[in-house]
Design an enzyme around this catalytic site. Structure first.
Site, mmCIF file in Angstrom:
data_model
loop_
_atom_site.group_PDB
_atom_site.id
_atom_site.type_symbol
_atom_site.label_atom_id
_atom_site.label_comp_id
_atom_site.label_asym_id
_atom_site.label_seq_id
_atom_site.Cartn_x
_atom_site.Cartn_y
_atom_site.Cartn_z
ATOM 1 C CG ASP A 177 -4.616 21.104 108.185
ATOM 2 O OD1 ASP A 177 -3.558 20.658 108.668
ATOM 3 O OD2 ASP A 177 -5.287 20.494 107.332
ATOM 4 C CG ASP A 236 -0.133 16.783 98.284
ATOM 5 O OD1 ASP A 236 0.043 16.052 99.270
ATOM 6 O OD2 ASP A 236 0.187 17.979 98.242
#
Length: 245
Positions: free
Chosen positions: A8, A129
């Site tokens: 990330d 999500d």
């Protein structure tokens, strides 16, 4: 079953966020390219890269860094973060990314998502999500008011190539995966499912592996656990390979 090591990127560094919160980050490396190479050396078959700056700003931020990552590894890269139009999608595919992860627009602009799936067949996936069973958008900031099963039929019809399901309640918490929810989704989904959020130890690999054999679970993404050492990527891949040889 594939274990996807995560890189990330935020501010040019490899970081992890706790439950997706921009102000709760841990910096693991100042060199994301070296991290990508490391995970390949540890046996990674895919690399899961997220442009967190792009996810929060809605526009690609780390394109050149991502191009360098793709050129530096021999394993395929899947990328998400700030990909909200076909021009950006094409640019990343041209830069060497194998497949793209679309989040917010898959829920907020179904026509655009469908057009992207049609333009790049087999290379566009969706990241859903969920927090408390409700889907979140825009970097986990906004509540869509929908559940995953509200949108699954449309995503299937539009041709989503894979589906990443993140349990926000467990992401970055190293609390273990929600095997029951993932099992149900993998059974009900015609789209290959990738688990994210909570993958922390070999026990999670043991728990998910049977689901990958009996239902449509392609694998799991892990980040904090492999950086902090509670999960050894090489060990996980060896264990999976020993079961599938």
């Amino acid at each position: 079953m594939i274990i996807f090591p995560a890189v990330d990127i935020k501010g040019g560094q490899a970081v992890r966020l706790r439950q997706g919160k921009a102000d709760q980050e841990t910096v693991f490396s100042g060199d994301p390219v070296a991290m990508a190479r490391h995970w390949e050396e540890q046996g990674g078959r895919w690399l899961h890269v997220i442009d967190l700056d792009g996810a929060f700003s809605g526009t690609p931020v780390n394109r050149e860094l991502i191009r360098t990552i793709c050129a530096s590894v021999s394993i395929p890269v899947q990328l998400g973060g700030g990909i909200r139009d076909t021009v950006t999608a094409q640019a990343y595919l041209d830069a060497g990314v194998e497949r793209l992860i679309i989040g917010t627009i898959a829920l907020t602009d179904p026509d655009l998502f469908g057009a992207m799936c049609s333009a790049f067949p087999g290379r566009i996936g969706v990241s859903l999500d969920a927090e408390g069973g409700r889907l979140k958008t825009k970097g986990w900031v906004e509540d869509s008011g929908l559940s995953i099963y509200d949108v699954l039929p449309r995503l299937t019809e539009q041709g989503a190539a894979f589906l990443i399901y993140t349990d926000i309640d467990r992401d970055g918490m190293q609390s273990g995966v929600n095997v029951e929810a993932l099992s149900e989704l993998a059974v009900r989904s015609a789209i290959p499912v990738i688990a994210a959020g909570g993958v922390a130890t070999m026990q999670d690999v043991y728990d998910l592996y049977p689901v990958s054999r009996s239902a449509n679970l392609q694998g799991a993404i892990t980040g904090k656990a492999i950086y902090e050492g509670s999960l050894d990527l090489a060990e996980a891949m060896r264990w999976i390979d020993s079961r599938t040889a």
